[in-house]
Motif scaffolding. Structure first.
Motif, PDB file in Angstrom:
ATOM      1  N   LEU A  82     -29.788  78.461 -69.101  1.00  0.00           N
ATOM      2  CA  LEU A  82     -29.571  77.019 -69.150  1.00  0.00           C
ATOM      3  C   LEU A  82     -28.736  76.682 -70.373  1.00  0.00           C
ATOM      4  CD1 LEU A  82     -33.236  76.002 -68.359  1.00  0.00           C
ATOM      5  CD2 LEU A  82     -31.367  76.300 -66.745  1.00  0.00           C
ATOM      6  N   ASN A  83     -27.796  75.753 -70.208  1.00  0.00           N
ATOM      7  CA  ASN A  83     -26.857  75.417 -71.260  1.00  0.00           C
ATOM      8  C   ASN A  83     -26.600  73.927 -71.235  1.00  0.00           C
ATOM      9  OD1 ASN A  83     -24.926  75.557 -73.248  1.00  0.00           O
ATOM     10  ND2 ASN A  83     -23.430  76.661 -72.032  1.00  0.00           N
ATOM     11  N   VAL A  84     -26.491  73.316 -72.403  1.00  0.00           N
ATOM     12  CA  VAL A  84     -26.169  71.898 -72.507  1.00  0.00           C
ATOM     13  C   VAL A  84     -24.939  71.740 -73.391  1.00  0.00           C
ATOM     14  CG1 VAL A  84     -26.954  69.662 -73.338  1.00  0.00           C
ATOM     15  CG2 VAL A  84     -28.552  71.179 -72.216  1.00  0.00           C
ATOM     16  N   GLU A  85     -23.938  71.038 -72.861  1.00  0.00           N
ATOM     17  CA  GLU A  85     -22.728  70.706 -73.608  1.00  0.00           C
ATOM     18  C   GLU A  85     -22.490  69.207 -73.444  1.00  0.00           C
ATOM     19  OE1 GLU A  85     -19.667  73.063 -71.899  1.00  0.00           O
ATOM     20  OE2 GLU A  85     -20.487  74.944 -72.654  1.00  0.00           O
ATOM     21  N   LYS A  86     -22.819  68.447 -74.467  1.00  0.00           N
ATOM     22  CA  LYS A  86     -22.762  66.983 -74.438  1.00  0.00           C
ATOM     23  C   LYS A  86     -23.545  66.452 -73.252  1.00  0.00           C
ATOM     24  CE  LYS A  86     -18.598  66.302 -77.110  1.00  0.00           C
ATOM     25  NZ  LYS A  86     -17.333  65.624 -77.211  1.00  0.00           N
ATOM     26  N   TYR A  87     -22.885  65.908 -72.257  1.00  0.00           N
ATOM     27  CA  TYR A  87     -23.584  65.347 -71.094  1.00  0.00           C
ATOM     28  C   TYR A  87     -23.659  66.320 -69.924  1.00  0.00           C
ATOM     29  CZ  TYR A  87     -18.856  64.742 -69.359  1.00  0.00           C
ATOM     30  OH  TYR A  87     -17.563  64.972 -68.946  1.00  0.00           O
ATOM     31  N   ARG A  88     -23.051  67.482 -70.051  1.00  0.00           N
ATOM     32  CA  ARG A  88     -23.037  68.466 -68.960  1.00  0.00           C
ATOM     33  C   ARG A  88     -24.230  69.397 -69.074  1.00  0.00           C
ATOM     34  NH1 ARG A  88     -17.259  71.192 -68.740  1.00  0.00           N
ATOM     35  NH2 ARG A  88     -18.638  72.807 -69.461  1.00  0.00           N
ATOM     36  N   HIS A  89     -24.980  69.504 -68.004  1.00  0.00           N
ATOM     37  CA  HIS A  89     -26.122  70.418 -67.942  1.00  0.00           C
ATOM     38  C   HIS A  89     -25.753  71.547 -66.990  1.00  0.00           C
ATOM     39  CE1 HIS A  89     -28.996  67.725 -69.989  1.00  0.00           C
ATOM     40  NE2 HIS A  89     -28.159  66.803 -69.532  1.00  0.00           N
ATOM     41  N   LEU A  90     -25.671  72.754 -67.529  1.00  0.00           N
ATOM     42  CA  LEU A  90     -25.250  73.912 -66.755  1.00  0.00           C
ATOM     43  C   LEU A  90     -26.430  74.848 -66.525  1.00  0.00           C
ATOM     44  CD1 LEU A  90     -22.297  74.370 -69.128  1.00  0.00           C
ATOM     45  CD2 LEU A  90     -21.932  73.959 -66.724  1.00  0.00           C
ATOM     46  N   ALA A  91     -26.535  75.349 -65.304  1.00  0.00           N
ATOM     47  CA  ALA A  91     -27.553  76.346 -64.976  1.00  0.00           C
ATOM     48  C   ALA A  91     -26.865  77.524 -64.312  1.00  0.00           C
ATOM     49  CB  ALA A  91     -28.603  75.760 -64.052  1.00  0.00           C
ATOM     50  N   GLU A  92     -27.237  78.707 -64.736  1.00  0.00           N
ATOM     51  CA  GLU A  92     -26.709  79.938 -64.155  1.00  0.00           C
ATOM     52  C   GLU A  92     -27.896  80.818 -63.793  1.00  0.00           C
ATOM     53  OE1 GLU A  92     -23.896  83.727 -65.442  1.00  0.00           O
ATOM     54  OE2 GLU A  92     -24.076  82.005 -66.762  1.00  0.00           O
ATOM     55  N   VAL A  93     -27.889  81.330 -62.570  1.00  0.00           N
ATOM     56  CA  VAL A  93     -28.965  82.187 -62.093  1.00  0.00           C
ATOM     57  C   VAL A  93     -28.366  83.539 -61.729  1.00  0.00           C
ATOM     58  CG1 VAL A  93     -30.765  82.491 -60.365  1.00  0.00           C
ATOM     59  CG2 VAL A  93     -30.252  80.211 -61.216  1.00  0.00           C
ATOM     60  N   VAL A  94     -28.909  84.609 -62.301  1.00  0.00           N
ATOM     61  CA  VAL A  94     -28.458  85.965 -62.022  1.00  0.00           C
ATOM     62  C   VAL A  94     -29.638  86.726 -61.414  1.00  0.00           C
ATOM     63  CG1 VAL A  94     -27.503  88.081 -62.988  1.00  0.00           C
ATOM     64  CG2 VAL A  94     -26.881  85.881 -63.978  1.00  0.00           C
ATOM     65  N   VAL A  95     -29.431  87.250 -60.207  1.00  0.00           N
ATOM     66  CA  VAL A  95     -30.481  87.975 -59.492  1.00  0.00           C
ATOM     67  C   VAL A  95     -30.056  89.428 -59.353  1.00  0.00           C
ATOM     68  CG1 VAL A  95     -31.750  88.170 -57.327  1.00  0.00           C
ATOM     69  CG2 VAL A  95     -31.180  85.921 -58.226  1.00  0.00           C
ATOM     70  N   GLN A  96     -30.943  90.333 -59.736  1.00  0.00           N
ATOM     71  CA  GLN A  96     -30.706  91.768 -59.615  1.00  0.00           C
ATOM     72  C   GLN A  96     -31.691  92.320 -58.595  1.00  0.00           C
ATOM     73  OE1 GLN A  96     -28.264  93.219 -61.606  1.00  0.00           O
ATOM     74  NE2 GLN A  96     -28.489  95.080 -60.440  1.00  0.00           N
ATOM     75  N   ALA A  97     -31.171  92.997 -57.562  1.00  0.00           N
ATOM     76  CA  ALA A  97     -32.019  93.577 -56.516  1.00  0.00           C
ATOM     77  C   ALA A  97     -31.966  95.098 -56.603  1.00  0.00           C
ATOM     78  CB  ALA A  97     -31.570  93.106 -55.143  1.00  0.00           C
ATOM     79  N   SER A  98     -32.918  95.746 -55.944  1.00  0.00           N
ATOM     80  CA  SER A  98     -33.057  97.197 -56.064  1.00  0.00           C
ATOM     81  C   SER A  98     -31.951  97.969 -55.356  1.00  0.00           C
ATOM     82  CB  SER A  98     -34.409  97.637 -55.514  1.00  0.00           C
ATOM     83  OG  SER A  98     -34.483  97.341 -54.133  1.00  0.00           O
ATOM     84  N   ASN A  99     -31.279  97.364 -54.402  1.00  0.00           N
ATOM     85  CA  ASN A  99     -30.229  98.069 -53.662  1.00  0.00           C
ATOM     86  C   ASN A  99     -28.853  97.826 -54.281  1.00  0.00           C
ATOM     87  OD1 ASN A  99     -30.385  95.425 -52.969  1.00  0.00           O
ATOM     88  ND2 ASN A  99     -30.114  95.718 -50.785  1.00  0.00           N
ATOM     89  N   HIS A 100     -28.790  97.803 -55.625  1.00  0.00           N
ATOM     90  CA  HIS A 100     -27.558  97.633 -56.392  1.00  0.00           C
ATOM     91  C   HIS A 100     -26.835  96.340 -56.051  1.00  0.00           C
ATOM     92  CE1 HIS A 100     -28.023 101.655 -57.930  1.00  0.00           C
ATOM     93  NE2 HIS A 100     -28.145 102.103 -56.691  1.00  0.00           N
ATOM     94  N   LEU A 101     -27.596  95.313 -55.753  1.00  0.00           N
ATOM     95  CA  LEU A 101     -27.040  94.015 -55.434  1.00  0.00           C
ATOM     96  C   LEU A 101     -27.239  93.090 -56.625  1.00  0.00           C
ATOM     97  CD1 LEU A 101     -25.812  92.128 -53.254  1.00  0.00           C
ATOM     98  CD2 LEU A 101     -28.155  91.530 -52.656  1.00  0.00           C
ATOM     99  N   ARG A 102     -26.158  92.481 -57.077  1.00  0.00           N
ATOM    100  CA  ARG A 102     -26.205  91.521 -58.187  1.00  0.00           C
ATOM    101  C   ARG A 102     -25.552  90.244 -57.689  1.00  0.00           C
ATOM    102  NH1 ARG A 102     -26.033  91.572 -64.110  1.00  0.00           N
ATOM    103  NH2 ARG A 102     -24.796  89.787 -64.776  1.00  0.00           N
TER     104      ARG A 102
END
Length: 91
Positions: A41-61
């Motif tokens: 989660l990141n906040v830059e002035k009025y912008r709220h940014l969310a980044e989700v990174v999912v790692q799975a067992s079958n080498h899937l990112r």
């Protein structure tokens, strides 16, 4: 499933942490091979940014990013993008 919530330029409250945990567990329950989820989660002035990174067992990112005026809406949007990519990879 290991879920981590990290904040950049902001203090992470208990409410945001529990919301992100609940959203990740609920949305990704259909995918048993998920090993870890990292919510950034990141906040830059009025912008709220969310980044989700999912790692799975079958080498899937899978990554999803969303920007809005509300942090909860950003988390929702990023999670939707990740789930859409996971369904595409599953089929």
């Amino acid at each position: 499933m290991d879920i981590q919530v990290t904040g950049r330029h902001m203090d992470i409250t208990e409410a945001i942490t529990s919301y992100a945990h609940g959203k990740a567990e609920g949305e990704l329950a259909d995918f048993p091979r998920v090993e870890s989820v990292h919510v950034i989660l990141n906040v830059e002035k009025y912008r709220h940014l969310a980044e989700v990174v999912v790692q799975a067992s079958n080498h899937l990112r899978v990554e999803g990013k969303m920007e809005s005026d509300d942090m909860y809406a950003s988390i929702d949007g990023a999670m939707e993008k990740v789930v859409k990519q996971m369904r595409k990879a599953k089929d």
